[in-house]
Design a protein around this motif. Structure first.
Motif, PDB file in Angstrom:
ATOM      1  N   ARG A  53       0.853  -1.303   0.162  1.00 36.86           N
ATOM      2  CA  ARG A  53      -0.176  -0.081  -0.248  1.00 36.86           C
ATOM      3  C   ARG A  53       0.978   1.286   0.151  1.00 36.86           C
ATOM      4  O   ARG A  53       0.729   2.256  -0.748  1.00 36.86           O
ATOM      5  CB  ARG A  53      -1.049   0.086   1.179  1.00 36.86           C
ATOM      6  N   LEU A  54       1.694   1.298   0.988  1.00 39.43           N
ATOM      7  CA  LEU A  54       2.833   2.427   1.037  1.00 39.43           C
ATOM      8  C   LEU A  54       3.552   2.696  -0.285  1.00 39.43           C
ATOM      9  O   LEU A  54       3.739   3.638  -0.596  1.00 39.43           O
ATOM     10  CB  LEU A  54       3.821   2.074   2.058  1.00 39.43           C
ATOM     11  N   GLU A  55       3.963   1.629  -1.041  1.00 37.36           N
ATOM     12  CA  GLU A  55       4.608   1.575  -2.361  1.00 37.36           C
ATOM     13  C   GLU A  55       3.721   2.365  -3.275  1.00 37.36           C
ATOM     14  O   GLU A  55       3.993   3.225  -4.152  1.00 37.36           O
ATOM     15  CB  GLU A  55       5.062   0.242  -2.873  1.00 37.36           C
ATOM     16  N   LYS A  56       2.359   1.800  -3.500  1.00 40.20           N
ATOM     17  CA  LYS A  56       1.423   2.407  -4.349  1.00 40.20           C
ATOM     18  C   LYS A  56       1.046   3.815  -3.948  1.00 40.20           C
ATOM     19  O   LYS A  56       0.948   4.622  -5.184  1.00 40.20           O
ATOM     20  CB  LYS A  56       0.130   1.505  -4.210  1.00 40.20           C
ATOM     21  N   LEU A  57       1.295   4.256  -2.778  1.00 38.43           N
ATOM     22  CA  LEU A  57       0.911   5.536  -2.306  1.00 38.43           C
ATOM     23  C   LEU A  57       2.034   6.597  -2.920  1.00 38.43           C
ATOM     24  O   LEU A  57       1.700   7.457  -3.296  1.00 38.43           O
ATOM     25  CB  LEU A  57       0.540   5.657  -0.798  1.00 38.43           C
ATOM     26  N   LEU A  58       3.298   5.910  -2.488  1.00 41.25           N
ATOM     27  CA  LEU A  58       4.487   6.697  -3.041  1.00 41.25           C
ATOM     28  C   LEU A  58       4.480   7.128  -4.651  1.00 41.25           C
ATOM     29  O   LEU A  58       4.792   8.091  -5.039  1.00 41.25           O
ATOM     30  CB  LEU A  58       5.572   6.279  -2.644  1.00 41.25           C
ATOM     31  N   ILE A  59       4.175   5.957  -5.262  1.00 42.91           N
ATOM     32  CA  ILE A  59       4.089   5.931  -6.718  1.00 42.91           C
ATOM     33  C   ILE A  59       3.162   6.957  -7.353  1.00 42.91           C
ATOM     34  O   ILE A  59       3.273   7.901  -8.257  1.00 42.91           O
ATOM     35  CB  ILE A  59       3.890   4.549  -7.391  1.00 42.91           C
ATOM     36  N   SER A  60       1.780   6.986  -6.606  1.00 43.51           N
ATOM     37  CA  SER A  60       0.700   8.003  -6.947  1.00 43.51           C
ATOM     38  C   SER A  60       0.930   9.321  -6.412  1.00 43.51           C
ATOM     39  O   SER A  60       0.824  10.269  -7.306  1.00 43.51           O
ATOM     40  CB  SER A  60      -0.261   7.455  -5.951  1.00 43.51           C
ATOM     41  N   LEU A  61       1.914   9.634  -5.502  1.00 39.78           N
ATOM     42  CA  LEU A  61       2.216  10.718  -5.000  1.00 39.78           C
ATOM     43  C   LEU A  61       3.150  11.292  -6.518  1.00 39.78           C
ATOM     44  O   LEU A  61       3.041  12.791  -6.604  1.00 39.78           O
ATOM     45  CB  LEU A  61       2.937  10.863  -3.781  1.00 39.78           C
ATOM     46  N   GLU A  62       4.041  10.494  -6.714  1.00 40.80           N
ATOM     47  CA  GLU A  62       5.168  10.962  -7.791  1.00 40.80           C
ATOM     48  C   GLU A  62       4.289  11.331  -9.238  1.00 40.80           C
ATOM     49  O   GLU A  62       4.806  12.068  -9.582  1.00 40.80           O
ATOM     50  CB  GLU A  62       6.245   9.873  -8.238  1.00 40.80           C
ATOM     51  N   ALA A  63       3.263  10.559  -9.268  1.00 43.21           N
ATOM     52  CA  ALA A  63       2.471  10.629 -10.379  1.00 43.21           C
ATOM     53  C   ALA A  63       1.870  12.136 -10.391  1.00 43.21           C
ATOM     54  O   ALA A  63       1.578  12.683 -11.468  1.00 43.21           O
ATOM     55  CB  ALA A  63       1.490   9.521 -10.615  1.00 43.21           C
ATOM     56  N   THR A  64       1.226  12.357  -9.187  1.00 44.11           N
ATOM     57  CA  THR A  64       0.499  13.481  -9.012  1.00 44.11           C
ATOM     58  C   THR A  64       1.639  14.749  -9.179  1.00 44.11           C
ATOM     59  O   THR A  64       1.253  15.873  -9.777  1.00 44.11           O
ATOM     60  CB  THR A  64      -0.098  13.718  -7.771  1.00 44.11           C
ATOM     61  N   ASP A  65       2.674  14.727  -8.571  1.00 39.91           N
ATOM     62  CA  ASP A  65       3.835  15.856  -8.674  1.00 39.91           C
ATOM     63  C   ASP A  65       4.025  15.683 -10.349  1.00 39.91           C
ATOM     64  O   ASP A  65       4.239  17.116 -10.826  1.00 39.91           O
ATOM     65  CB  ASP A  65       4.984  15.083  -7.893  1.00 39.91           C
ATOM     66  N   SER A  66       4.237  14.915 -11.047  1.00 39.42           N
ATOM     67  CA  SER A  66       4.367  14.824 -12.655  1.00 39.42           C
ATOM     68  C   SER A  66       3.246  15.790 -13.012  1.00 39.42           C
ATOM     69  O   SER A  66       3.522  16.637 -14.049  1.00 39.42           O
ATOM     70  CB  SER A  66       4.425  13.385 -13.189  1.00 39.42           C
ATOM     71  N   GLU A  67       1.936  15.444 -12.802  1.00 38.61           N
ATOM     72  CA  GLU A  67       0.962  16.228 -13.364  1.00 38.61           C
ATOM     73  C   GLU A  67       1.082  17.758 -13.160  1.00 38.61           C
ATOM     74  O   GLU A  67       0.781  18.421 -13.779  1.00 38.61           O
ATOM     75  CB  GLU A  67      -0.365  15.593 -12.621  1.00 38.61           C
ATOM     76  N   ILE A  68       1.361  18.014 -11.831  1.00 31.15           N
ATOM     77  CA  ILE A  68       1.502  19.388 -11.557  1.00 31.15           C
ATOM     78  C   ILE A  68       2.647  20.037 -12.154  1.00 31.15           C
ATOM     79  O   ILE A  68       2.347  21.173 -12.919  1.00 31.15           O
ATOM     80  CB  ILE A  68       1.814  19.607  -9.963  1.00 31.15           C
ATOM     81  N   ASN A  69       3.873  19.395 -12.549  1.00 31.89           N
ATOM     82  CA  ASN A  69       4.952  19.728 -13.416  1.00 31.89           C
ATOM     83  C   ASN A  69       4.315  20.084 -14.901  1.00 31.89           C
ATOM     84  O   ASN A  69       4.956  21.090 -15.516  1.00 31.89           O
ATOM     85  CB  ASN A  69       6.242  19.056 -13.477  1.00 31.89           C
ATOM     86  N   GLY A  70       3.595  19.091 -15.546  1.00 27.95           N
ATOM     87  CA  GLY A  70       3.238  19.264 -16.719  1.00 27.95           C
ATOM     88  C   GLY A  70       2.294  20.263 -16.788  1.00 27.95           C
ATOM     89  O   GLY A  70       2.216  20.962 -17.922  1.00 27.95           O
ATOM     90  N   LYS A  71       1.408  20.705 -15.728  1.00 28.58           N
ATOM     91  CA  LYS A  71       0.446  21.596 -15.616  1.00 28.58           C
ATOM     92  C   LYS A  71       1.380  23.420 -15.701  1.00 28.58           C
ATOM     93  O   LYS A  71       1.064  24.231 -16.386  1.00 28.58           O
ATOM     94  CB  LYS A  71      -0.488  21.672 -14.730  1.00 28.58           C
ATOM     95  N   LYS A  72       2.611  23.139 -14.927  1.00 31.93           N
ATOM     96  CA  LYS A  72       3.150  24.548 -15.051  1.00 31.93           C
ATOM     97  C   LYS A  72       3.839  24.677 -16.203  1.00 31.93           C
ATOM     98  O   LYS A  72       3.965  25.741 -16.686  1.00 31.93           O
ATOM     99  CB  LYS A  72       4.282  24.114 -13.936  1.00 31.93           C
ATOM    100  N   ILE A  73       4.070  23.495 -17.037  1.00 28.01           N
ATOM    101  CA  ILE A  73       4.788  23.617 -18.309  1.00 28.01           C
ATOM    102  C   ILE A  73       3.883  24.165 -19.176  1.00 28.01           C
ATOM    103  O   ILE A  73       4.175  25.131 -20.081  1.00 28.01           O
ATOM    104  CB  ILE A  73       5.487  22.154 -18.883  1.00 28.01           C
ATOM    105  N   LEU A  74       2.523  23.564 -19.004  1.00 27.63           N
ATOM    106  CA  LEU A  74       1.619  24.272 -19.878  1.00 27.63           C
ATOM    107  C   LEU A  74       1.210  25.758 -19.772  1.00 27.63           C
ATOM    108  O   LEU A  74       0.927  26.343 -20.757  1.00 27.63           O
ATOM    109  CB  LEU A  74       0.214  23.274 -19.618  1.00 27.63           C
ATOM    110  N   ILE A  75       1.350  26.026 -18.446  1.00 24.86           N
ATOM    111  CA  ILE A  75       1.030  27.287 -18.331  1.00 24.86           C
ATOM    112  C   ILE A  75       2.223  28.366 -18.665  1.00 24.86           C
ATOM    113  O   ILE A  75       1.699  29.235 -19.405  1.00 24.86           O
ATOM    114  CB  ILE A  75       1.009  27.873 -16.703  1.00 24.86           C
ATOM    115  N   GLU A  76       3.418  27.926 -18.667  1.00 23.12           N
ATOM    116  CA  GLU A  76       4.394  28.721 -19.356  1.00 23.12           C
ATOM    117  C   GLU A  76       4.264  28.781 -20.832  1.00 23.12           C
ATOM    118  O   GLU A  76       4.511  29.933 -21.300  1.00 23.12           O
ATOM    119  CB  GLU A  76       5.885  28.121 -18.675  1.00 23.12           C
ATOM    120  N   GLU A  77       3.943  27.829 -21.516  1.00 20.82           N
ATOM    121  CA  GLU A  77       3.615  27.734 -22.895  1.00 20.82           C
ATOM    122  C   GLU A  77       2.613  28.502 -23.154  1.00 20.82           C
ATOM    123  O   GLU A  77       2.479  29.407 -24.252  1.00 20.82           O
ATOM    124  CB  GLU A  77       3.413  26.153 -23.383  1.00 20.82           C
ATOM    125  N   ALA A  78       1.265  28.538 -22.397  1.00 20.01           N
ATOM    126  CA  ALA A  78       0.434  29.596 -22.507  1.00 20.01           C
ATOM    127  C   ALA A  78       0.679  30.975 -22.695  1.00 20.01           C
ATOM    128  O   ALA A  78       0.327  31.717 -23.380  1.00 20.01           O
ATOM    129  CB  ALA A  78      -0.740  29.068 -21.733  1.00 20.01           C
TER     130      ALA A  78
END
Length: 259
Positions: A53-78
């Motif tokens: 469960r802990l491993e899955k939560l940490l993977i999910s946390l990393e994925a959410t961080d990646s989503e934020i970084n993706g949105k920040k890049i999108l904002i800069e591009e916009a």
């Protein structure tokens, strides 16, 4: 040709009672362990589950961080596009071109708003996940400590009793070879069907050991004569007289002390 020695009823009864004493000793050892092996297995499964469960939560946390970084890049591009379209508006030749660029700017502004909204949502998810991760880590630490304690208990009991238990099991198998298969089958069947696994019991104060139903005096005399195998009509247990039981207990105590 050598004559095969005939085994008397009394010898069968003594062998059966010896076997019962050995098997009861094994039962006692296992009762001392009680539910510990099962508790340890359950705790091991729980710890493994918490780690997954802990491993899955940490993977999910990393994925959410990646989503934020993706949105920040999108904002800069916009923002870069908005700057580009704003510059282009200064050099348009007609209103149609100007309006078209205005729509592009508005679209990029909406993209920024939507991305910022998503970032806010992702950050809330991260905080929630961090709380769950902290709780899971705390639970995992507590369960690991408990597992270590229970394993220590079990290892101590095993170290103390395993050698004796294995020796007793070997003795049980050895004694079974001295009794005919028919009696061994009956003995095993009775052990499964009665409380405490007591298939062979002595008469104690005129009653059947283990069930405490009074045995009629005539039956007691027959049991004491050791001429035939008699069972308790209430429990189905094989009955032996108290004196035989006393003699075999003394004999087996000596055996147990050597194991």
């Amino acid at each position: 040709m050598a004559k095969i020695k005939e085994v008397t009823v009394e010898e069968r009864l003594r062998a059966l009672y010896d076997l019962q004493l050995i098997d009861s000793r094994v039962d006692e050892i296992r009762n001392v362990r009680g539910e510990l092996p099962l508790e340890v297995r359950d705790l091991e499964d729980e710890v493994a589950g918490l780690n997954i469960r802990l491993e899955k939560l940490l993977i999910s946390l990393e994925a959410t961080d990646s989503e934020i970084n993706g949105k920040k890049i999108l904002i800069e591009e916009a923002k870069a596009l908005i700057k580009k379209y704003t510059e282009q508006q200064k050099n348009v030749r007609n209103n149609r071109e100007y309006n078209s660029l205005t729509k592009e700017i508005e679209f990029q502004e909406l993209e920024i708003q939507l991305a910022e909204k998503h970032i806010k949502e992702f950050k809330a998810q991260i905080e929630q996940k961090k709380e769950v991760i902290a709780e899971t880590k705390e639970r995992l630490k507590e369960r690991e400590t408990h597992l270590k304690h229970k394993k220590g208990e079990l290892d101590a009991i095993l170290a103390e009793t395993e050698k004796e238990e294995q020796a007793l099991i070997a003795k049980s198998e050895e004694y079974k070879t001295q009794i005919e298969e028919r009696l061994i089958s009956a003995y095993g069947r009775i052990r499964k069907n009665v409380k405490n696994g007591l298939a062979v019991v002595p008469i104690e104060r005129g009653a059947s050991g283990g069930s405490f139903f009074t045995i009629p005096p005539q039956i007691q005399v027959e049991i004491a004569s050791r001429k035939k195998i008699i069972t308790d009509e209430h429990s189905g247990r094989i009955l032996v007289d108290e004196e035989l039981a006393k003699e075999q207990r003394a004999k087996m105590e000596k055996l147990f002390s050597k194991l």
